[in-house]
Design an enzyme around this catalytic site. Sequence first.
Site, PDB file in Angstrom:
ATOM      1  CE1 TYR A 143      -3.613   2.604   0.638  1.00  0.00           C
ATOM      2  CE2 TYR A 143      -2.331   3.293   2.555  1.00  0.00           C
ATOM      3  CZ  TYR A 143      -3.373   3.512   1.663  1.00  0.00           C
ATOM      4  OH  TYR A 143      -4.172   4.632   1.794  1.00  0.00           O
ATOM      5  CG  ASP A 238       5.741   3.825   0.674  1.00  0.00           C
ATOM      6  OD1 ASP A 238       6.059   4.548   1.646  1.00  0.00           O
ATOM      7  OD2 ASP A 238       4.564   3.605   0.340  1.00  0.00           O
ATOM      8  CE  LYS A 266       1.217   4.644   8.340  1.00  0.00           C
ATOM      9  NZ  LYS A 266       1.237   4.004   7.044  1.00  0.00           N
TER      10      LYS A 266
HETATM   11  C1  LIG Z   1       0.539   4.519   5.769  1.00  0.00           C
HETATM   12  C2  LIG Z   1       1.258   4.330   4.509  1.00  0.00           C
HETATM   13  C3  LIG Z   1       1.132   5.224   3.434  1.00  0.00           C
HETATM   14  C4  LIG Z   1       0.114   6.334   3.439  1.00  0.00           C
HETATM   15  O1  LIG Z   1       0.384   7.281   4.415  1.00  0.00           O
HETATM   16  P1  LIG Z   1      -0.823   8.263   4.879  1.00  0.00           P
HETATM   17  O2  LIG Z   1      -0.142   9.191   5.838  1.00  0.00           O
HETATM   18  O3  LIG Z   1      -1.847   7.382   5.502  1.00  0.00           O
HETATM   19  O4  LIG Z   1      -1.316   8.954   3.674  1.00  0.00           O
HETATM   20  C5  LIG Z   1       1.926   5.049   2.335  1.00  0.00           C
HETATM   21  N1  LIG Z   1       2.807   4.042   2.270  1.00  0.00           N
HETATM   22  C6  LIG Z   1       2.967   3.158   3.269  1.00  0.00           C
HETATM   23  C7  LIG Z   1       3.981   2.074   3.144  1.00  0.00           C
HETATM   24  C8  LIG Z   1       2.188   3.259   4.408  1.00  0.00           C
HETATM   25  O5  LIG Z   1       2.311   2.353   5.375  1.00  0.00           O
END
Ligand SMILES: *Cc1c(COP(=O)(O)O)cnc(C)c1O
Length: 429
Positions: A143, A238, A266
């Site tokens: 994701y 990511d 995060k």
């Molecule tokens: C949580 C997450 C996102 C999205 O971040 P948001 O702050 O919720 O938009 C993107 N990539 C990864 C790997 C994530 O865990």
Amino acid sequence: MTSQNETLFARAQRTIPGGVNSPVRAFRSVGGTPRFFVRGCGSRLTDADGREYIDYVGSWGPAIVGHAHPAVIEAVQRAAACGLSFGAPTEAEIELAELLCDMLPSLDLVRLVSSGTEATMSAIRLARGFTGRDDIIKFEGCYHGHADSLLVKAGSGLLTFGNPSSGGVPADFAKHTLVLDYNNLTQLEDSFAKAADRIAAVIIEPVVGNMNLIQPTPQFLRRLRDLCTQHGALLIYDEVMTGFRVGPQGAQGLHGIRPDLTTLGKVIGGGMPVGAFGGRRDVMQQIAPLGPVYQAGTLSGNPVAVAAGIATLKLVREPGFHARLEAATGRLVDGLARAGREVGVDFCAQSVGGMFGIYFRDGLPTTYGEVMESNRELFNRFFHSMLDRGVYFAPSAFEAGFVSAEHSDADIDQTVAHARAVFVDLSKG
Ligand SMILES: *Cc1c(COP(=O)(O)O)cnc(C)c1O
């Protein structure tokens, strides 16, 4: 006695779609009523009924130093007293950018945004702008936030371009996203053999936390790096979840691989809305105002959010932080796995740094297909029994879990004891 959680959930659904502002919070996959929280302190959360939980969600990762850490709260209060937002530069933004570039050697330049979604969306645009190519590769089950070109799932048959995984995403966008199987070297090789000159970037969770926890094989990551280099595609790590969660240099430090671009979120906001994308200088120089790729944000680098991030990262950088976090998380998964074995349920668990996966299946999964084979019904019963006993795990069998530096051995041993009792109940059918 009616539960405040139920009252609030009913009220929320009158004005908010599904009663929540992000879908997984609605408990749709496990059923039942979401808990509405009023307070978090250290490893604990308190809900609207005054019930306390040991928290293994940690706001989905940001709460790495525990909830309401005094140093973070103080930094936020100090920043807030000076004004909430100016839409103009502040020194604190430089400090956070310097910290990030210092912590991740692959970052020459970094741009702050307000969410992980913004970070990945901007990194993809930048990769397309830099390479002049349109297509991207992602992996099924990873994701990367909710931008159009990333809400794409595998099409039918191998090596076909993806289908939208959400309503509202034009098929014309999805066709630029090739979706492959994580850890599948052959597919990766084939895709580059067929489409290399169209691939702007490969985006990957270098340790996956969004289909539960899945670890990459070292060969897969190394070959991915080589193929991108060889064919002029950018490798985007990511690390919105893994950044400073799995180790002091994120997943790139764990595996010794240098991506071209990295996205963060995060942990770097410590519970406030902060994201970032950064990497190679020649690539980042394509971003406005230096280059032609547009990207902007009214609240980007917001002083209060940045203050929380800086205070959190300073705690995370203290000597021994990750060793302690990893030991605590290891104690949890070892305890859970041992309890599962002794009781005789099909259960296993693993951790990387401060994130972990629990699976109701025999043997650790390494692919999307394998993780999807785990027993959802058993997970859901486990989840609710643990919740009743005051332990808050992620409300889905396909999410990773998170431990904070404030989780004590006593918290973890108590969790394991509860899990053992729940396993005994589950094994009776
Ligand atoms: C949580 C997450 C996102 C999205 O971040 P948001 O702050 O919720 O938009 C993107 N990539 C990864 C790997 C994530 O865990």
